[in-house]
Design a protein around this motif. Structure first.
Motif, short mmCIF file in Angstrom:
data_model
loop_
_atom_site.label_atom_id
_atom_site.label_comp_id
_atom_site.label_asym_id
_atom_site.label_seq_id
_atom_site.Cartn_x
_atom_site.Cartn_y
_atom_site.Cartn_z
N GLU A 25 0.84 -1.25 0.10
CA GLU A 25 0.11 -0.01 0.13
C GLU A 25 0.92 1.23 0.11
O GLU A 25 0.62 2.31 -0.67
N ASP A 85 -1.25 11.55 4.98
CA ASP A 85 -1.56 10.54 3.73
C ASP A 85 -1.14 9.19 4.66
O ASP A 85 -1.80 8.08 4.38
N ASP A 88 -3.51 8.03 7.13
CA ASP A 88 -4.75 7.50 6.47
C ASP A 88 -4.67 6.20 6.24
O ASP A 88 -5.62 5.48 6.14
N LEU A 89 -3.33 5.97 5.44
CA LEU A 89 -3.16 4.63 4.99
C LEU A 89 -3.40 3.66 6.18
O LEU A 89 -3.91 2.46 6.02
N GLU A 91 -4.70 3.97 9.09
CA GLU A 91 -6.29 4.00 9.70
C GLU A 91 -7.04 2.89 8.79
O GLU A 91 -7.83 2.24 9.42
N GLU A 92 -6.96 3.02 7.39
CA GLU A 92 -7.68 2.18 6.49
C GLU A 92 -7.26 0.61 6.91
O GLU A 92 -7.98 -0.31 6.72
N ALA A 93 -6.09 0.41 7.53
CA ALA A 93 -5.59 -0.88 7.88
C ALA A 93 -6.01 -1.10 9.35
O ALA A 93 -5.46 -2.15 10.10
N LYS A 94 -6.73 -0.03 10.09
CA LYS A 94 -7.12 -0.32 11.45
C LYS A 94 -6.17 -0.33 12.41
O LYS A 94 -5.83 -0.90 13.27
N TYR A 96 -3.29 2.69 14.39
CA TYR A 96 -3.53 4.05 14.64
C TYR A 96 -2.24 4.72 15.54
O TYR A 96 -1.62 3.90 16.08
#
Length: 201
Positions: A25, A85, A88-89, A91-94, A96
Motif C-alpha cells: 500500500e 496520507d 490515512d493509509l 487507519e484504513e488498515a485499522k 492508529y
C-alpha cells in the motif's frame, strides 16, 4: 551535508499489521520509495521490520513501535501532506498513531561555529575546544496543546565541517493527539516558526 527533516509517528499499543500488505500500500502511494526490505518478525522486536532506503530524497522505516520517514528539500513543502496520507493509509488498515515527533537537522557554514561559541559559551574558559555538543530542553504551547523541544548545536570535525543545528520536537507521552490536517499543519508551523526565530543570528 544536506538539511533533512524526519517525522516519527508512534503507534498505539498492541498495533498489528501485515508487513507485506502495508509495504504494498505504501508503494501504491509512494512508488518513488523503491522496493522495500522486509525483515524477519518474531512479534516482539522493536527493531525496524520494513525499510525503504533506495531513494536518497525520501526514506522510511517501520517497526512495531513507530514509523519514521526522512526527507530532504525535495519534499519539504509536502511534509504535512505526507504525514496525513500515511496516517490515512494506516487507519484504513485499522492501525492508529497517538504521538508525533519532528526532527529538523540544519547544516550551517563553518563560520557559524564561532557565532555559537560567542552566543552560548564563555569563550575565554573554553578557548581551545575543538568540538562541542550543546543541548537543552524546553516545552511550549500552541492552540492544540504542548510541544516538547530539544535544541542542539553540534560540531564533529571528523564527519563534517559545518555546524549542525538540530531541533527535536515531539508531543507529550500522556497526550493522545488527533491526526487531523489542521493539527498537523499547526504542529509543523509552530515548530518551523520556532526554528526560524532561533536560527536568526
Amino acid at each position: 551535508m544536506k538539511d533533512t527533516k524526519e517525522i516519527v509517528l508512534f503507534f498505539k499499543e498492541n498495533t498489528s499489521f501485515s508487513l507485506v500488505d502495508i509495504s504494498k500500500e505504501i508503494l501504491v502511494r509512494y512508488p518513488e520509495l523503491g522496493d522495500p526490505i522486509i525483515l524477519p518478525d518474531n512479534g516482539k522486536t522493536r527493531s525496524p521490520l520494513i525499510l525503504f532506503n533506495t531513494n536518497p530524497d525520501f526514506q522510511m522505516q517501520i517497526s512495531r513501535v513507530s514509523l519514521n520517514f526522512v526527507i530532504n528539500h525535495v519534499y519539504f513543502k509536502k511534509i504535512e501532506e505526507i504525514i496525513f496520507d500515511i496516517v490515512d493509509l494506516f487507519e484504513e488498515a485499522k492501525c492508529y498513531f497517538y504521538r508525533m515527533g519532528y526532527i529538523s537537522s540544519i547544516f550551517m557554514p563553518s563560520n557559524y561555529v564561532d557565532k555559537v561559541k560567542d552566543r552560548f559559551l564563555c569563550v575565554d574558559e573554553l578557548e581551545d575546544i575543538e568540538d562541542f555538543n550543546l543541548s537543552w530542553y524546553r516545552s511550549f504551547n500552541n492552540k492544540f496543546g504542548s510541544i516538547n523541544c530539544w535544541e542542539r548545536f553540534i560540531t564533529n570535525a571528523v564527519d563534517f565541517k559545518d555546524l549542525l543545528i538540530q531541533y527535536d520536537f515531539n508531543t507529550p507521552v500522556q497526550e493522545n493527539i488527533n491526526f487531523e490536517m489542521k493539527y498537523i499543519k499547526e504542529f509543523i508551523k509552530t515548530a518551523n516558526d520556532y526554528i526560524e526565530s532561533r536560527t536568526d543570528f
